[in-house]
Write an enzyme that holds these catalytic residues in place. Structure first.
Site, PDB file in Angstrom:
ATOM      1  N   ASP A 165       0.804  33.451 -21.047  1.00  0.00           N
ATOM      2  CA  ASP A 165       1.256  34.048 -19.818  1.00  0.00           C
ATOM      3  C   ASP A 165       0.092  34.673 -19.128  1.00  0.00           C
ATOM      4  OD1 ASP A 165       2.617  34.294 -17.388  1.00  0.00           O
ATOM      5  OD2 ASP A 165       3.388  36.142 -18.132  1.00  0.00           O
ATOM      6  N   HIS A 180      -5.255  28.315 -14.568  1.00  0.00           N
ATOM      7  CA  HIS A 180      -4.352  27.388 -15.538  1.00  0.00           C
ATOM      8  C   HIS A 180      -5.651  26.297 -16.306  1.00  0.00           C
ATOM      9  CE1 HIS A 180      -0.673  28.538 -13.876  1.00  0.00           C
ATOM     10  NE2 HIS A 180      -0.849  27.828 -12.928  1.00  0.00           N
ATOM     11  N   LEU A 221      -1.797  20.642 -38.969  1.00  0.00           N
ATOM     12  CA  LEU A 221      -0.849  21.632 -38.133  1.00  0.00           C
ATOM     13  C   LEU A 221      -0.052  20.572 -37.182  1.00  0.00           C
ATOM     14  CD1 LEU A 221      -0.528  24.299 -36.982  1.00  0.00           C
ATOM     15  CD2 LEU A 221      -2.371  23.630 -35.110  1.00  0.00           C
TER      16      LEU A 221
END
Ligand code: IPE
Ligand code: IPE
Ligand code: MG
Length: 258
Positions: free
Chosen positions: A24, A41, A135
């Site tokens: 955020d 963004h 991962l």
């Protein structure tokens, strides 16, 4: 002394096996620089790259990133459009590198709401990396914790309706198995950047015993040092899973003595 099962896998002063992040603060990062929110963004993608690198290096098994919530559709149409386009572009651009690094990419959330073009890109990216053994990178897109629990309940209801299951057989474990991320280790550490102290409908069920870490750092500024600080904070905590501190410390001692 007998040990509580919760202590077997992910406790002790071990590194987190599963980290989840609410990324955020992109909009505020951009606004502070006099730029349009979308620039935040765009910059946030760099922080994603760095975080994936850090998590891989640390040997984390799973990293789950909240990219777009089921409520984010409420944003101005232009911003939503930009985010969808960015998701499409980044998927196309980054997937080969993820694959090269043996990372398995999964998208969690209600992808049925996306355009056919984006859905296709998601399918391709997931298929390419499906057998990778490093991962596991989960990107939560059009994800909501309430949606997740609802879809799990619906699947169990279907089984009951089909006569495969009796309603008394609906246990926490069975419901949990139908949720996103069920096959991965439980979330050990949940990080939220951007200074707010809330869950915003992220992993509601899966965060039951996660350590929560909040930082004022805005997502585009989240770097290797910020990641290390979050992990250090995690390592300094005592996880008790409902037990007493004395029990936990006794088990830790037993563990250290072999
Ligand atoms: C998080 O940053 C990214 C998404 C929700 C897509 P925000 O866009 O929420 O940034 P702030 O909170 O407005 O600064
Ligand atoms: C949470 O951030 C969602 C993502 C990071 C994708 P928001 O910015 O949407 O959360 P609220 O609205 O401040 O709770
Ligand atoms: Mg926000």
């Amino acid at each position: 002394m007998s040990q509580h099962p919760a202590f077997d896998a992910s406790t002790g002063k071990a590194c987190p096996r599963h980290i989840a992040i609410i990324m955020d603060g992109n909009g505020r990062w951009a606004e502070a620089r006099g730029k349009a929110r979308i620039m935040g963004h765009k910059q946030g993608v760099e922080a994603v790259r760095e975080t994936v690198r850090c998590a891989s290096r640390l040997g984390v098994e799973a990293l789950t990133l909240f990219a777009f919530s089921s409520e984010n559709w409420r944003r101005p149409e232009e911003e939503v459009k930009f985010l969808m386009e960015l998701f499409f572009l980044v998927l196309g651009r980054e997937v080969k590198k993820l694959h090269k690094n043996n990372i398995q990419l999964r998208i969690i959330g209600d992808t049925s709401a996306f355009s056919d073009r984006l859905k296709k890109k998601i399918d391709e990216a997931q298929a390419l990396t499906a057998s990778n053994t490093g991962l596991v990178l989960n990107v939560a897109a059009n994800y909501g914790g309430r949606w997740d629990i609802t879809q799990a309940a619906r699947r169990l209801a279907d089984k009951v309706k089909a006569g495969e299951l009796d309603s008394v057989q609906i246990t926490e474990e069975r419901l949990g198995q139908q949720l996103c991320l069920a096959e991965l280790p439980p979330v050990d550490l949940m990080i939220r950047t951007g200074g707010d102290h809330r869950i915003s409908n992220f992993l509601l069920w899966q965060l039951a015993y996660a350590e929560l870490y909040f930082t004022d750092t805005l997502w585009p500024d989240f770097d290797e040092q910020a990641f290390a600080e979050a992990v250090a904070a995690f390592l300094s905590r005592e996880r008790r899973f409902g037990c007493t501190g004395a029990q936990v410390r006794a088990w830790m001692n037993d563990k250290q003595q072999g």
